[in-house]
Design an enzyme around this catalytic site. Structure first.
Site, short mmCIF file in Angstrom:
data_model
loop_
_atom_site.label_atom_id
_atom_site.label_comp_id
_atom_site.label_asym_id
_atom_site.label_seq_id
_atom_site.Cartn_x
_atom_site.Cartn_y
_atom_site.Cartn_z
N ASP A 102 11.62 -1.78 -3.90
CA ASP A 102 9.95 -1.78 -3.93
C ASP A 102 9.48 -0.51 -4.38
O ASP A 102 8.30 -0.67 -5.17
CB ASP A 102 9.61 -2.12 -2.35
CG ASP A 102 9.77 -3.28 -1.94
OD1 ASP A 102 10.90 -4.01 -2.12
OD2 ASP A 102 8.82 -4.12 -1.59
N ASP A 150 2.43 -3.16 -7.53
CA ASP A 150 2.05 -1.84 -6.95
C ASP A 150 2.19 -0.76 -7.90
O ASP A 150 1.26 0.25 -7.89
CB ASP A 150 3.05 -1.59 -5.62
CG ASP A 150 2.77 -2.62 -4.72
OD1 ASP A 150 1.61 -3.31 -4.51
OD2 ASP A 150 3.71 -3.29 -4.21
N GLY A 182 -1.51 -8.61 -23.37
CA GLY A 182 -1.01 -7.89 -22.19
C GLY A 182 -1.86 -7.87 -21.03
O GLY A 182 -3.06 -8.57 -21.43
N ASP A 194 10.05 -11.81 8.09
CA ASP A 194 10.38 -11.66 9.67
C ASP A 194 9.38 -10.43 10.15
O ASP A 194 9.74 -9.43 10.49
CB ASP A 194 11.69 -11.24 9.99
CG ASP A 194 12.02 -11.50 11.63
OD1 ASP A 194 11.18 -11.90 12.14
OD2 ASP A 194 13.13 -11.06 11.82
N ASN A 254 -3.50 -9.56 -3.90
CA ASN A 254 -2.07 -9.50 -3.40
C ASN A 254 -1.96 -10.82 -2.47
O ASN A 254 -1.59 -10.82 -1.58
CB ASN A 254 -2.01 -8.47 -2.53
CG ASN A 254 -0.89 -7.57 -2.96
OD1 ASN A 254 -0.06 -7.90 -3.79
ND2 ASN A 254 -1.05 -6.15 -2.71
N TYR A 255 -2.40 -12.05 -3.27
CA TYR A 255 -2.36 -13.31 -2.49
C TYR A 255 -0.95 -13.55 -1.98
O TYR A 255 0.03 -13.64 -2.93
CB TYR A 255 -2.93 -14.32 -3.25
CG TYR A 255 -2.99 -15.81 -2.44
CD1 TYR A 255 -3.66 -16.00 -1.46
CD2 TYR A 255 -2.06 -16.91 -3.01
CE1 TYR A 255 -3.64 -17.10 -0.80
CE2 TYR A 255 -1.97 -18.13 -2.56
CZ TYR A 255 -2.86 -17.96 -1.11
OH TYR A 255 -2.74 -19.45 -0.44
N ARG A 256 -0.68 -14.14 -0.55
CA ARG A 256 0.58 -14.61 -0.31
C ARG A 256 0.39 -15.82 0.33
O ARG A 256 -0.31 -15.85 1.60
CB ARG A 256 1.10 -13.31 0.56
CG ARG A 256 1.60 -12.28 0.14
CD ARG A 256 2.79 -12.02 -0.87
NE ARG A 256 3.01 -10.68 -1.34
CZ ARG A 256 2.21 -10.22 -2.48
NH1 ARG A 256 1.30 -10.89 -3.18
NH2 ARG A 256 2.96 -9.20 -3.00
N GLU A 284 0.69 -1.34 -0.08
CA GLU A 284 -0.07 -0.06 0.05
C GLU A 284 0.84 1.36 0.20
O GLU A 284 0.48 2.25 -0.70
CB GLU A 284 -1.02 -0.12 1.35
CG GLU A 284 -1.80 -1.06 1.45
CD GLU A 284 -1.38 -2.38 1.84
OE1 GLU A 284 -1.92 -3.24 2.32
OE2 GLU A 284 0.03 -2.32 2.37
N GLY A 321 7.29 -5.33 -6.25
CA GLY A 321 6.69 -3.74 -6.45
C GLY A 321 6.16 -3.38 -7.71
O GLY A 321 5.47 -2.54 -7.76
#
Length: 342
Positions: free
Chosen positions: A320, A285, A258, A127, A189-191, A58, A282
């Site tokens: 980033d 973003d 694209g 971390d 934004n899947y992690r 963000e 990044g």
């Protein structure tokens, strides 16, 4: 205007005068991490020193929009001490209003990033467990006042994955934006290291009634949300399932077209720019910031084209945060990219 709402030290870049009633063009919240990277192309095992930066989805978006001259505010918690001050200072130097940050005792989240020139993989090690930002609550700021002062609100799927407190904040802010009629965007934004596909889909479904725009990667739409379609048809079924008028779909470089932007039934395709990849973190973003910049001007064609260009610049820039400048915007407008300028 409520207490605590003030301009801060923002620097206007490309000149958008404050002619409307809103104080901010863009309001967002989330966690930002201190980023530690080995110099050059060293691997983490080899490193004895680290380059220090910051990164958080963000805030990355907010910084690029501020560099484009937009009035931007970011909300979070930062750790009292030098690590929190690193994040705070970085946001301010790009022009983001950081005055709504809550300073608390606690740890600042970290990320370790190893660049991966082929055939190596790029690696991120987080971390961030029990970080200061993970304890955000809805009472940290006066959200109704902030939302009323903003033209757009943006949320990311990373934040609700940080814990129940952050998820509650995201759900409530989405509902407040919906009640206020403020355009709301959401980057899935899947992690996989933070949440499960089921949890990510449940959060999206909960806030979808309040959304104007969903941004997601094609692979996540398929692997996380369970869609089987691809391309233009995928954008259409995402819009239909969640009832949103705008869907931006980022695609892999080997896809047949694209990136795709579906805006109220009209499909637009992003141009593709040749890119020498310097840093993979990044870019999504940057894509979102370029898209929002165009949408703030009411120009969907420019939005998707600028999104693709900003993402390409991000891939070609270390760190980033995208150091996109007015000269890059001028080159984009003149269709003069990838050249020697002197």
């Amino acid at each position: 205007m409520g207490p605590g709402l003030r301009r801060g030290g923002s620097v206007i870049g490309v000149g958008h005068a404050m002619t409307d009633a809103a104080q901010y063009d863009f309001l967002t919240l989330g966690e930002t991490l201190v980023r530690l990277s080995p110099p050059g192309m060293l691997r983490l095992d080899q490193a004895r020193t680290f380059e220090v930066g910051v990164g958080g989805s963000e805030l990355n978006v907010a910084c690029l929009l501020a560099r484009l001259g937009r009035r931007v505010a970011w909300v979070s918690r930062l750790s009292l001490g030098p690590l929190g001050r690193i994040v705070n200072g970085e946001g301010r130097r790009h022009g983001v209003d950081m005055n709504h940050v809550k300073w608390v005792d606690g740890r600042q989240g970290l990320m370790f990033f190893e660049a991966g020139p082929a055939p190596r993989n790029a690696r991120v090690i987080y971390d961030r467990k029990n970080s200061a930002a993970a304890g955000m609550t809805i009472d940290d700021v006066d959200w109704p006042v902030l939302i009323a002062a903003s033209r757009r609100v943006h949320l990311s799927g990373i934040t609700p994955a940080l814990g129940e407190s952050c998820k509650a904040v995201v759900l409530e802010v989405a509902a407040m934006a919906g009640r206020a009629g403020t355009p709301l965007s959401y980057d899935l934004n899947y992690r996989a290291t933070l949440t499960t596909a089921r949890e990510a889909e449940a959060v999206l479904a909960a806030i979808a009634p309040h959304l104007e725009l969903i941004v997601l990667a094609e692979r996540d739409a398929q692997q996380v949300l369970g869609f089987t379609e691809a391309g233009e048809r995928l954008a259409e079924v995402v819009a239909a399932r969640y009832g949103v008028p705008l869907v931006a779909l980022t695609r892999s470089p080997d896809a047949d077209t694209g990136d795709i932007f579906l805006a109220r039934g009209t499909v637009r395709y992003a141009p593709r720019y040749p890119v020498e990849i310097v840093d993979r973190i990044g870019a999504g973003d940057s894509f979102l910031a370029g898209l929002i910049h165009g949408l703030l001007d009411g120009d969907s064609d420019r939005a998707i084209r600028l999104a693709a260009y900003a993402a390409a610049i991000g891939l070609a820039t270390p760190g980033d945060i995208n150091y996109f400048g007015s000269e890059d915007l001028a080159a984009f407008d003149a269709d003069m990219t990838g050249r020697l300028v002197r």
